[in-house]
Enzyme design. Structure first.
Site, PDB file in Angstrom:
ATOM      1  NE  ARG A  54      -2.846   0.335   3.398  1.00 51.67           N
ATOM      2  CZ  ARG A  54      -2.139   0.535   4.519  1.00 51.67           C
ATOM      3  NH1 ARG A  54      -1.449   1.634   4.680  1.00 51.67           N
ATOM      4  NH2 ARG A  54      -2.126  -0.376   5.477  1.00 51.67           N
ATOM      5  CE1 TYR A 106     -19.134  10.559 -13.891  1.00 52.96           C
ATOM      6  CE2 TYR A 106     -17.676  10.542 -11.989  1.00 52.96           C
ATOM      7  CZ  TYR A 106     -18.626   9.919 -12.788  1.00 52.96           C
ATOM      8  OH  TYR A 106     -19.054   8.662 -12.459  1.00 52.96           O
ATOM      9  CG  ASP A 179     -10.892  15.717 -14.145  1.00 55.35           C
ATOM     10  OD1 ASP A 179     -10.339  15.130 -15.098  1.00 55.35           O
ATOM     11  OD2 ASP A 179     -11.752  15.179 -13.419  1.00 55.35           O
ATOM     12  CE  LYS A 204     -14.480   7.613 -17.653  1.00 57.16           C
ATOM     13  NZ  LYS A 204     -14.227   7.509 -16.239  1.00 57.16           N
TER      14      LYS A 204
HETATM   15  O1  P1T Z   1     -14.725   6.730 -12.741  1.00 51.30           O
HETATM   16  P1  P1T Z   1     -13.475   7.237 -12.079  1.00 51.30           P
HETATM   17  O2  P1T Z   1     -12.215   6.578 -12.557  1.00 51.30           O
HETATM   18  O3  P1T Z   1     -13.580   7.278 -10.606  1.00 51.30           O
HETATM   19  O4  P1T Z   1     -13.310   8.763 -12.582  1.00 51.30           O
HETATM   20  C1  P1T Z   1     -14.168   9.791 -12.207  1.00 51.30           C
HETATM   21  C2  P1T Z   1     -14.106  10.892 -13.234  1.00 51.30           C
HETATM   22  C3  P1T Z   1     -13.317  12.005 -12.967  1.00 51.30           C
HETATM   23  N1  P1T Z   1     -13.209  13.021 -13.859  1.00 51.30           N
HETATM   24  C4  P1T Z   1     -13.852  12.990 -15.040  1.00 51.30           C
HETATM   25  C5  P1T Z   1     -13.729  14.139 -15.975  1.00 51.30           C
HETATM   26  C6  P1T Z   1     -14.657  11.893 -15.373  1.00 51.30           C
HETATM   27  O5  P1T Z   1     -15.286  11.899 -16.547  1.00 51.30           O
HETATM   28  C7  P1T Z   1     -14.784  10.812 -14.448  1.00 51.30           C
HETATM   29  C8  P1T Z   1     -15.654   9.635 -14.725  1.00 51.30           C
HETATM   30  N2  P1T Z   1     -16.571   9.842 -15.746  1.00 51.30           N
HETATM   31  C9  P1T Z   1     -17.471   8.931 -16.235  1.00 51.30           C
HETATM   32  C10 P1T Z   1     -17.581   7.681 -15.772  1.00 51.30           C
HETATM   33  C11 P1T Z   1     -18.329   9.431 -17.322  1.00 51.30           C
HETATM   34  O6  P1T Z   1     -18.976   8.633 -18.017  1.00 51.30           O
HETATM   35  O7  P1T Z   1     -18.357  10.655 -17.517  1.00 51.30           O
END
Ligand code: P1T
Length: 392
Positions: A54, A106, A179, A204
Site C-alpha cells: 500500500r 463529472y 481534471d 478513460k
Molecule cells: O470513474 P473514475 O475513474 O472514478 O473517474 C471519475 C471521473 C473524474 N473526472 C472525469 C472528468 C470523469 O469523466 C470521471 C468519470 N466519468 C465517467 C464515468 C463518465 O462517463 O463521464
C-alpha cells in the site's frame, strides 16, 4: 485548425520513462507485475525501497514515473479510481476550508463535493470558470482549492487555465487542480499553464481499453507531493499492481490512439453539424464552438469526446440511442470502442435537476465518445440512428 504544435519526444517518454530494464535483477524489458504485498527487510526498519504494497509497489512506481514524465512533471501518484484521486486532494483540506468548483463537472465529482465534502465542513461554490469575472467574485479568504475540468463534462466548455491560475496565485495560497481526463497529457499539459495539480480518471483515455478503473495526479510542488503521497497510503486509496501494469502498457500507444480519436471525432462532429435533425454540436475544434480560440491557444489537439443536442426531447434522444449498432449505449468514455450516453439520466443524474436545467444538461443532450473504428461506419451508424429518431 491550428492547435499548438506538439513538441517532439512525447512517444519516446511514453515508451521509456520509468521502464529501464536495469532496475530489475533479471533485466526484463517489460516491467514485471509485482504482486507481493510485503517486502523482506534486512534489519528492522532497513528495507530496499519497499515495505508494504500500500505504501509503495515496484509496478506502481514504474507507472507513476511514466505518468509524471508525460506531463513534464516532477512527481506522479496513482489512486484506486479517478474519484479516489479527487478524494486524496479533498483530504488535504480542513474543516472550514472553501472550494471553488467548475459548475459543469463529472456527476460523481459533483456528488462527492455536495454529499461528502459538505459533511466534513468543507464548503463549495460552483461557478462557470469560463466567466472570469464571476470566477473572481467566488474567491474568499477561506478558499484553498479550485477544481476545474477543461473541457467540462458533459457541456465541453473550455476554461482559460493560465488566467485562472494567475488569478488564484495572485489572490493567495490557493491550489489549482485541473481534471485533464478528457484531453490526456498528449493534448493538454496544465502544469505548463500554471496549474498546481493535474488530475486524471486514468480509467478513460490514458488506459484506453475500458478494462481498468484508476486515478492519477501529477505535480511539480514537493510540498503537495509529500501531502498526497502520505494520503495515498494513510487513506489507502491505491490501485492494484495488475491494473498498474495494464495502464503502463496502454500509455505506450497513447499518442497514436489520441490522434485517431481526434480525426474520427472531427469527421463525426462535422457530419452531425450538417445534419437536419441535430440542433447544435459542442466540439472545440469546430469554429462554431464559443471557446474555439482558447482551445486552439492552450491545447495540442482534441480527443474523441463531445456532445450534441438532438432535435426534440427525451423520446427522440432515446430512440436514437436505442437504434445505434456500433456505438454502445453506456457510461464512460475514452476507450477504443465508441460509446454514446444521455447525461441527464446516466452520468449526471446525481446533479440537482435545477442545476442541470440552468446549465443546459437537457434530455436532448447526447454525449459521444468516438472510438477507433472506421469513421465511415461510425457516421453511417449515427445516420441511421438519426433517421429513427426523426421518425419517432
Ligand atoms: O470513474 P473514475 O475513474 O472514478 O473517474 C471519475 C471521473 C473524474 N473526472 C472525469 C472528468 C470523469 O469523466 C470521471 C468519470 N466519468 C465517467 C464515468 C463518465 O462517463 O463521464
Amino acid at each position: 485548425m491550428n492547435f499548438k504544435a506538439q513538441p517532439k519526444g512525447f512517444s519516446t517518454k511514453a515508451i521509456h520513462a520509468g521502464q529501464d530494464p536495469d532496475q530489475w535483477k533479471s533485466a526484463c524489458v517489460i516491467p514485471p507485475i509485482s504482486l507481493s504485498t510485503t517486502f523482506k527487510q534486512d534489519a528492522p526498519g532497513e528495507h530496499r525501497g519497499f515495505e508494504y504494497s500500500r505504501s509503495g509497489n515496484p509496478t506502481r512506481n514504474v507507472l507513476e514515473t511514466c505518468l509524471a514524465s508525460l506531463d513534464n512533471a516532477k512527481y506522479g501518484l496513482t489512486f484506486s479510481s479517478g474519484l479516489g484521486a479527487t478524494t486524496a486532494v479533498l483530504t488535504m483540506l480542513n474543516s472550514g476550508d472553501h472550494i471553488i468548483m467548475g459548475d459543469d463537472v463529472y456527476g460523481g465529482t459533483n456528488r462527492l463535493i455536495r454529499q461528502v465534502a459538505s459533511r466534513l465542513g468543507i464548503s463549495a461554490t460552483f461557478v462557470d470558470a469560463t466567466n472570469l469575472e464571476n470566477f473572481k467574485t467566488a474567491l474568499r479568504s477561506e478558499t484553498k482549492l479550485v477544481w476545474i475540468e477543461s473541457p467540462t463534462n458533459p457541456l465541453i466548455k473550455v476554461t482559460d487555465i493560465k488566467t485562472i491560475a494567475e488569478i488564484c496565485h495572485k489572490f493567495g495560497d490557493v491550489t489549482v487542480a485541473v481534471d485533464n481526463t478528457f484531453l490526456t497529457s498528449y493534448f493538454q499539459r496544465p502544469l505548463e499553464l500554471g496549474a498546481d495539480l493535474v488530475c486524471y480518471s486514468l480509467t478513460k483515455y490514458m488506459n484506453g481499453h475500458t478494462d481498468v478503473v484508476m486515478g492519477g495526479i501529477t505535480m511539480n510542488c514537493e510540498k503537495l507531493y509529500s501531502k498526497l503521497k502520505f494520503l495515498q497510503n494513510a487513506v489507502g486509496i491505491v490501485p492494484s499492481p495488475f491494473d498498474c501494469y495494464q495502464v503502463n502498457r496502454s500509455l505506450k500507444t497513447l499518442s497514436l490512439r489520441m490522434l485517431q480519436h481526434q480525426s474520427n471525432a472531427i469527421l463525426v462532429a462535422k457530419f452531425l453539424e450538417s445534419h437536419d435533425f441535430v440542433e447544435k454540436v459542442l466540439h472545440p475544434a469546430l469554429p462554431s464552438h464559443p471557446h474555439h480560440e482558447i482551445a486552439l491557444k492552450q491545447t495540442y489537439g482534441y480527443s474523441g469526446v463531445f456532445s450534441f443536442y438532438i432535435k426534440g426531447g427525451l423520446k427522440q434522444a432515446t430512440e436514437f440511442l436505442k437504434a445505434l449498432k456500433i456505438f454502445t449505449l453506456a457510461e464512460s468514455l475514452g476507450g477504443y470502442e465508441s460509446l454514446a450516453e444521455l447525461p441527464s439520466i446516466m452520468t449526471h443524474a446525481s446533479v440537482p435537476i435545477e442545476d442541470r436545467k440552468s446549465l443546459g444538461i437537457t434530455d436532448a443532450l447526447i454525449r459521444l465518445s468516438v472510438g477507433l473504428e472506421d469513421s465511415e461506419d461510425l457516421i453511417n451508424d449515427l445516420k441511421q440512428g438519426l433517421r429513427k429518431a426523426a421518425e419517432a
